[in-house]
Scaffold this active site. Structure first.
Site, PDB file in Angstrom:
ATOM      1  N   LYS A 103      -2.238  -1.562  -3.987  1.00 59.42           N
ATOM      2  CA  LYS A 103      -2.970  -0.122  -3.940  1.00 59.42           C
ATOM      3  C   LYS A 103      -2.162   0.944  -3.998  1.00 59.42           C
ATOM      4  CE  LYS A 103      -5.883   1.756  -0.452  1.00 59.42           C
ATOM      5  NZ  LYS A 103      -6.049   1.805   0.957  1.00 59.42           N
ATOM      6  N   LYS A 117       0.762  -1.096  -0.040  1.00 58.33           N
ATOM      7  CA  LYS A 117      -0.179   0.013   0.117  1.00 58.33           C
ATOM      8  C   LYS A 117       0.826   1.153   0.097  1.00 58.33           C
ATOM      9  CE  LYS A 117      -3.321   2.351   2.648  1.00 58.33           C
ATOM     10  NZ  LYS A 117      -4.397   2.507   3.693  1.00 58.33           N
TER      11      LYS A 117
END
Ligand code: PBG
Length: 334
Positions: free
Chosen positions: A258, A203
């Site tokens: 992400k 992330k």
């Protein structure tokens, strides 16, 4: 060597049946996970956030789940929108047994919809400062930091509560070190041995989360500490592979990359080295970009969302978390 004109690449592109026959990538409704923001009251629901992403009360969420299930969607990802008056520095409300997400899980799991309830695990919806963990003053030149180990302790307990309330999968998105292992052990110790852990392993500290932060009321961040101190540096790729391998070894069943489109290289590299299913998260800012461009007549919305979803699959993702999941499910069905 076989070459032109014996081989003409255009031959297999001439008709739809040929193109369909040789297509390497396919989409189905079951490939999409729908993120949903659950709020307490009317006021929270109607707040304008500009992205077009809605918030729903627990009762409204039931209708959305029914609709999603009918479209063939198999999972949703739940995020609570907590009343600002309940937030504090430590995110204590996260551990209250009657908080919004616990009530939502109990109510929604009772309905027995044929889809899984995945829940985000992080403290940002609960903290007054909007950080994913517990903020601590080091009283040194490091200033304010997010305390890794204390945050992991809270996330362990939070995970256990979420599991007991009816979550089908837990998705730690906080980027603390060691949290997957810690959460996996507490789940095992408490007989939640089938609980699926979907780790936001790679992330990035991205600018594309803007609309999301606005939706959960975590946009302030108060300038006291930077998410770059725990989320990944956008300049790094090898580090993502290390994060992914760590989380897999600690007990993650699936991993998330992400944001989505700017990180297709990470999805492709990860799918070469791990055999763990990979989920791509097409995040709120990316969703808003397509919606805004489409609203201005610059892009065909359906084509843009479909092409984006195909790109994730082609890069190596098994599933896609998308705010357009319902529309996508409908489009790929027809
Ligand atoms: C935080 C979290 C964020 C998103 C999902 N979980 C925001 C952040 O890290 O600041 C962003 C998702 C999106 O933008 O759609 N736990």
């Amino acid at each position: 060597m076989t070459t032109f004109p014996a081989i003409r690449h255009r031959r297999l592109r001439t008709t739809p049946w040929l193109r369909d026959l040789v297509a390497e990538t396919h989409l189905a409704p079951s490939h999409f996970i729908l993120p949903l923001f659950i709020c307490e009251n009317e006021n929270a629901r109607t707040t304008q956030n500009g992205s077009g992403i809605k918030r729903y009360s627990i009762d409204e969420t039931k209708n959305v789940l029914e609709k999603a299930a009918n479209l063939g969607i198999k999972a949703v990802m739940l995020f609570p929108v907590i009343d600002p008056s309940l937030k504090d520095n430590q995110g204590s409300v996260a551990l209250h047994d009657d908080n919004l997400i616990m009530r939502a899980l109990r109510a929604l799991s009772l309905e027995n919809f044929p889809l899984s309830l995945c829940v985000d695990v992080a403290l940002d919806p609960y903290t007054s400062h909007g950080h994913d963990g517990i903020l601590k003053d080091t009283h040194s030149k490091s200033g304010m930091i997010i305390d890794n180990d204390q945050t992991v302790d809270t996330l362990k307990t939070l995970s256990l509560h979420l599991a007991a309330a009816g979550a089908d999968a837990l998705c730690p998105s906080d980027m603390m070190d060691g949290r997957i292992g810690a959460i996996r052990s507490i789940l095992e110790e408490n007989h939640f041995d089938h609980m699926v852990l979907i780790s936001y392993a790679a992330k990035y500290a991205s600018c594309f989360y803007g609309p999301f932060r606005n939706l959960v009321g975590a946009q302030g961040l108060k300038g006291i500490c930077d998410k770059k101190t725990y989320q990944m540096d956008v300049r790094n790729g090898k580090e993502a592979l290390s994060e992914i391998l760590f989380d897999r070894n600690e007990g993650a069943d699936m991993i998330i990359v992400k944001p989505g489109l700017p990180y297709l290289d990470i999805i492709a590299r990860a799918s070469d080295i791990v055999h763990t299913p990979i989920l791509a998260y097409h995040v709120s800012g990316e969703y808003a970009m397509i919606k805004t461009a489409a609203a201005q007549g610059l892009l065909d919305e359906k084509a843009a969302f479909l092409e984006t979803a195909i790109a994730f699959k082609r890069a190596g993702a098994q599933s896609i978390i998308s705010y357009a999941a319902m529309e996508l499910a409908e489009w790929v069905k027809s």
